[in-house]
Motif scaffolding. Structure first.
Motif, short mmCIF file in Angstrom:
data_model
loop_
_atom_site.label_atom_id
_atom_site.label_comp_id
_atom_site.label_asym_id
_atom_site.label_seq_id
_atom_site.Cartn_x
_atom_site.Cartn_y
_atom_site.Cartn_z
N ALA A 4 2.91 -13.46 1.87
CA ALA A 4 3.67 -12.22 1.68
C ALA A 4 2.90 -11.35 0.71
O ALA A 4 2.28 -11.85 -0.24
N ALA A 5 2.93 -10.03 0.94
CA ALA A 5 2.20 -9.10 0.08
C ALA A 5 2.81 -7.72 0.18
O ALA A 5 3.50 -7.40 1.16
N GLU A 6 2.55 -6.91 -0.85
CA GLU A 6 3.06 -5.54 -0.88
C GLU A 6 1.88 -4.57 -0.93
O GLU A 6 0.88 -4.82 -1.60
N PHE A 7 2.02 -3.45 -0.20
CA PHE A 7 0.93 -2.53 -0.01
C PHE A 7 1.39 -1.09 -0.13
O PHE A 7 2.57 -0.78 0.07
N ASP A 8 0.43 -0.20 -0.39
CA ASP A 8 0.63 1.23 -0.18
C ASP A 8 0.38 1.51 1.30
O ASP A 8 -0.59 1.02 1.89
N LEU A 9 1.24 2.31 1.90
CA LEU A 9 1.05 2.74 3.28
C LEU A 9 0.26 4.04 3.26
O LEU A 9 0.80 5.10 2.97
N THR B 34 -3.01 -0.75 2.03
CA THR B 34 -3.96 -1.16 1.01
C THR B 34 -3.24 -1.66 -0.24
O THR B 34 -2.16 -1.19 -0.58
N ASP B 35 -3.87 -2.63 -0.88
CA ASP B 35 -3.41 -3.12 -2.18
C ASP B 35 -4.53 -2.84 -3.17
O ASP B 35 -5.58 -3.50 -3.16
N ARG B 36 -4.33 -1.85 -4.01
CA ARG B 36 -5.39 -1.42 -4.92
C ARG B 36 -5.72 -2.47 -5.97
O ARG B 36 -6.83 -2.49 -6.50
N GLU B 37 -4.78 -3.34 -6.31
CA GLU B 37 -5.05 -4.36 -7.32
C GLU B 37 -5.98 -5.45 -6.80
O GLU B 37 -6.88 -5.90 -7.51
N SER B 38 -5.76 -5.88 -5.57
CA SER B 38 -6.57 -6.97 -5.02
C SER B 38 -7.73 -6.48 -4.17
O SER B 38 -8.70 -7.22 -3.94
N GLY B 39 -7.63 -5.26 -3.63
CA GLY B 39 -8.63 -4.74 -2.71
C GLY B 39 -8.37 -5.10 -1.26
O GLY B 39 -9.13 -4.75 -0.36
N ARG B 40 -7.27 -5.79 -1.02
CA ARG B 40 -6.93 -6.19 0.35
C ARG B 40 -6.47 -4.99 1.16
O ARG B 40 -5.75 -4.12 0.67
N ALA B 41 -6.90 -4.93 2.43
CA ALA B 41 -6.53 -3.82 3.31
C ALA B 41 -6.22 -4.38 4.69
O ALA B 41 -6.85 -5.34 5.15
N VAL B 42 -5.22 -3.78 5.36
CA VAL B 42 -4.85 -4.17 6.71
C VAL B 42 -4.86 -2.91 7.58
O VAL B 42 -4.10 -1.98 7.33
N VAL B 43 -5.72 -2.90 8.59
CA VAL B 43 -5.79 -1.79 9.54
C VAL B 43 -5.29 -2.29 10.88
O VAL B 43 -5.79 -3.30 11.40
N THR B 44 -4.30 -1.61 11.44
CA THR B 44 -3.68 -2.05 12.69
C THR B 44 -3.72 -0.92 13.72
O THR B 44 -3.32 0.20 13.42
N SER B 45 -4.21 -1.25 14.90
CA SER B 45 -4.22 -0.29 16.01
C SER B 45 -3.20 -0.73 17.05
O SER B 45 -3.01 -1.92 17.29
N GLY C 148 3.48 8.42 -0.18
CA GLY C 148 3.89 7.53 -1.26
C GLY C 148 4.68 6.33 -0.80
O GLY C 148 5.12 5.51 -1.62
N ALA C 149 4.85 6.18 0.52
CA ALA C 149 5.60 5.05 1.05
C ALA C 149 4.85 3.74 0.80
O ALA C 149 3.62 3.71 0.67
N CYS C 150 5.61 2.64 0.73
CA CYS C 150 5.05 1.32 0.51
C CYS C 150 5.61 0.34 1.53
O CYS C 150 6.72 0.54 2.05
N THR C 151 4.87 -0.73 1.79
CA THR C 151 5.25 -1.68 2.83
C THR C 151 5.13 -3.10 2.30
O THR C 151 4.12 -3.47 1.68
N ARG C 152 6.16 -3.89 2.58
CA ARG C 152 6.13 -5.33 2.28
C ARG C 152 5.89 -6.08 3.58
O ARG C 152 6.63 -5.90 4.55
N VAL C 153 4.85 -6.90 3.62
CA VAL C 153 4.50 -7.67 4.82
C VAL C 153 4.72 -9.15 4.55
O VAL C 153 4.32 -9.67 3.50
N THR C 154 5.36 -9.81 5.51
CA THR C 154 5.57 -11.26 5.45
C THR C 154 4.99 -11.88 6.70
O THR C 154 5.32 -11.47 7.81
#
Length: 206
Positions: A190-195, A43-54, A103-109
């Protein structure tokens, strides 16, 4: 293994509701389905973007679940307050040095390449980029998911915390851009997220 990712362009004020829905409703439902191995959420709390992966043991199980998953996806998009985009992947690379802590974070490209040359890009990613990522401050893991037919891919690098992700940003961007030039791939986003959920449970491939 294979994966289905749902990206929701939500709203910041609904992120917590979205996390609760995925944890309380989506994850228990999906993990009961045949062939589902696990789930992650960014999740990116600033933009509201979320990525859910199964993650799924095989492509047949993933595609057989489509009708069951559709209602959960529509409800998740409603809770998060935005439209959902779905992508199916092959999990081409999974490498963990350590489990991601709280508290881990993830950078996605996200990137695109010539489908005819995708195996060459994957070989170089494994042999060149993954060893370099091991030197990033706070490096936990990396995954690479590919759509071979479309020539698309998503690379996710996870760090112990946001401070570590921030410290290595300039070096990581330079390494990424050099790789893209040498492999003739186009970086599309590219974006950065909280895991917030780290339960993908895909096996090591490197």
């Amino acid at each position: 293994m294979y994966a289905r990712s749902t990206t929701v362009a939500g709203t910041p004020e609904k992120v917590d509701d979205g996390i609760a829905f995925v944890c309380d409703e989506v994850m228990p439902a999906l993990t009961q389905m045949r062939g589902c191995a696990g789930l992650s959420m960014l999740t990116d709390r600033e933009s509201g973007r979320a990525v859910v992966t199964s993650s799924w043991t095989d492509v047949e199980a993933m595609r057989a679940s489509a009708d069951q998953v559709r209602g959960l996806r529509e409800r998740a998009a409603e809770v998060l307050g935005g439209p959902a985009e779905v992508q199916e992947w092959e999990i081409a690379v999974m490498h963990r040095r350590s489990e991601a802590p709280s508290g881990a974070c993830t950078r996605v490209t996200w990137w695109r390449a010539d489908p005819a040359g995708i195996d060459r890009v994957l070989d170089a990613y494994r042999s060149v980029l993954v060893p370099r990522m091991e030197d990033y401050p706070g490096f936990c893991s990396v995954s690479l998911m590919v759509d071979r037919e479309g020539g698309r891919a998503a690379s996710a690098v996870t760090f112990e915390d946001r401070e570590d992700m921030d410290r290595g940003r300039v070096h990581a961007r330079a390494t990424r851009d050099d790789f893209a030039r040498s492999m003739k791939i186009e970086i599309t986003d590219a974006a950065e997220f909280d895991l917030v959920l780290a339960h993908l449970r895909a096996p090591e491939t490197v």
